[in-house]
Design a protein around this motif. Sequence first.
Motif, PDB file in Angstrom:
ATOM      1  N   UNK A  99       0.809  -1.213   0.000  1.00 13.33           N
ATOM      2  CA  UNK A  99       0.000   0.000   0.000  1.00 13.33           C
ATOM      3  C   UNK A  99       0.849   1.272   0.000  1.00 13.33           C
ATOM      4  N   UNK A 100       2.166   1.142   0.067  1.00  8.68           N
ATOM      5  CA  UNK A 100       3.047   2.304   0.013  1.00  8.68           C
ATOM      6  C   UNK A 100       3.136   3.086   1.301  1.00  8.68           C
ATOM      7  N   UNK A 101       2.821   2.473   2.436  1.00 12.70           N
ATOM      8  CA  UNK A 101       2.905   3.153   3.722  1.00 12.70           C
ATOM      9  C   UNK A 101       4.341   3.083   4.222  1.00 12.70           C
ATOM     10  N   UNK A 102       4.960   4.246   4.404  1.00 13.89           N
ATOM     11  CA  UNK A 102       6.353   4.317   4.812  1.00 13.89           C
ATOM     12  C   UNK A 102       6.511   3.944   6.279  1.00 13.89           C
ATOM     13  N   UNK A 103       7.588   3.224   6.593  1.00 13.86           N
ATOM     14  CA  UNK A 103       7.865   2.853   7.980  1.00 13.86           C
ATOM     15  C   UNK A 103       8.589   3.960   8.721  1.00 13.86           C
ATOM     16  N   UNK A 104       9.449   4.704   8.020  1.00 13.10           N
ATOM     17  CA  UNK A 104      10.252   5.750   8.641  1.00 13.10           C
ATOM     18  C   UNK A 104      10.021   7.064   7.921  1.00 13.10           C
ATOM     19  N   UNK A 105      10.535   8.137   8.502  1.00 14.64           N
ATOM     20  CA  UNK A 105      10.420   9.455   7.888  1.00 14.64           C
ATOM     21  C   UNK A 105      11.238   9.518   6.607  1.00 14.64           C
ATOM     22  N   UNK A 106      10.824  10.339   5.636  1.00 13.05           N
ATOM     23  CA  UNK A 106      11.638  10.539   4.433  1.00 13.05           C
ATOM     24  C   UNK A 106      13.003  11.096   4.806  1.00 13.05           C
ATOM     25  N   UNK A 107      14.027  10.864   3.978  1.00 10.09           N
ATOM     26  CA  UNK A 107      15.359  11.399   4.270  1.00 10.09           C
ATOM     27  C   UNK A 107      15.341  12.912   4.425  1.00 10.09           C
ATOM     28  N   UNK A 108      16.074  13.404   5.426  1.00  7.37           N
ATOM     29  CA  UNK A 108      16.179  14.833   5.650  1.00  7.37           C
ATOM     30  C   UNK A 108      15.164  15.404   6.607  1.00  7.37           C
ATOM     31  N   UNK A 109      14.159  14.619   6.955  1.00  4.69           N
ATOM     32  CA  UNK A 109      13.159  15.107   7.898  1.00  4.69           C
ATOM     33  C   UNK A 109      13.603  14.816   9.316  1.00  4.69           C
ATOM     34  N   UNK A 110      13.530  15.843  10.174  1.00  8.42           N
ATOM     35  CA  UNK A 110      13.971  15.697  11.552  1.00  8.42           C
ATOM     36  C   UNK A 110      12.780  15.443  12.455  1.00  8.42           C
ATOM     37  N   UNK A 111      13.044  14.674  13.514  1.00  7.87           N
ATOM     38  CA  UNK A 111      11.995  14.377  14.489  1.00  7.87           C
ATOM     39  C   UNK A 111      11.701  15.617  15.314  1.00  7.87           C
ATOM     40  N   UNK A 112      10.412  15.896  15.600  1.00 11.48           N
ATOM     41  CA  UNK A 112      10.083  17.045  16.434  1.00 11.48           C
ATOM     42  C   UNK A 112      10.757  16.944  17.795  1.00 11.48           C
ATOM     43  N   UNK A 113      11.212  18.091  18.287  1.00  6.23           N
ATOM     44  CA  UNK A 113      11.858  18.113  19.583  1.00  6.23           C
ATOM     45  C   UNK A 113      10.879  18.556  20.645  1.00  6.23           C
ATOM     46  N   UNK A 114      11.285  18.377  21.896  1.00  2.48           N
ATOM     47  CA  UNK A 114      10.422  18.750  22.995  1.00  2.48           C
ATOM     48  C   UNK A 114      10.343  20.275  23.099  1.00  2.48           C
ATOM     49  N   UNK A 115       9.228  20.801  23.631  1.00  2.00           N
ATOM     50  CA  UNK A 115       9.075  22.259  23.701  1.00  2.00           C
ATOM     51  C   UNK A 115      10.068  22.886  24.642  1.00  2.00           C
ATOM     52  N   UNK A 116      10.490  24.097  24.315  1.00  2.00           N
ATOM     53  CA  UNK A 116      11.409  24.824  25.170  1.00  2.00           C
ATOM     54  C   UNK A 116      10.640  25.621  26.217  1.00  2.00           C
ATOM     55  N   UNK A 117      11.300  25.924  27.300  1.00  2.00           N
ATOM     56  CA  UNK A 117      10.667  26.716  28.347  1.00  2.00           C
ATOM     57  C   UNK A 117      10.505  28.158  27.879  1.00  2.00           C
TER      58      UNK A 117
END
Length: 224
Positions: free
Chosen positions: A200-218
């Motif tokens: 079905x073309x469902x990707x397991x991981x993020x596309x190359x170059x995409x960064x994981x969201x980081x936790x919010x800053x204070x």
Amino acid sequence: MNSNDEPEAETTVAATDTPGAPGAETGAVPGGGPATATAGPVDAGGTTPPGRRLFRSALAVALALLLVDQATKWWATSALGDSETIQVVGDTIRFLLVYNPGAAFSMGTGVTWVFTVFAGVAAVAIGWYAWRVRSTPWAYALGLLLGGATSHFGDRLLRQPGFGHGHVVDFIDYSGFFVGNVADIGIFAGAVTVMVLSFKGIEATDPPGRKEPTEPTEPTEPTD
């Protein structure tokens, strides 16, 4: 010159977007309070990055399958003797205790240590890939594969006749064609799910170059 001819005083407005200016990192909202800024989108369930949450889901599925598989194997070794059978669905499915030193269909019975190494490598590889997964269906599928591989690896290491040469406990007989266990069911379900997701073309991981969201800053308090 009267007062009407005097130039009007200019009103100074502080720019909040000037680099280095107080409050530039948080901005301003109506009412004078600082606005909270985040470094990126966060998971709706909290501040845990989606990748870690999905990895924990995969581990939970793997642990559940591991416990169920080992519990049913313990029952089989306790309740079933040699050549003793329990009919489940007529002759189609029955319980029959078998100790398998090889792979599926009892292949490779003389090289048990090879399957021990293979099961260990497979468990590590699946765990590493599950750490990178960013799709919930993929996390569940990899959890099933990880749980089955880990349970088989435990049998190879700890069961008789010796360390690294243990025989896998099989007890679910499918019309005499194949004898397996709960871990095999999990591995089969995980493999089928992986094939469907790939088709079905469902990707397991993020596309190359995409960064994981980081936790919010204070939020930074503005200075005078």
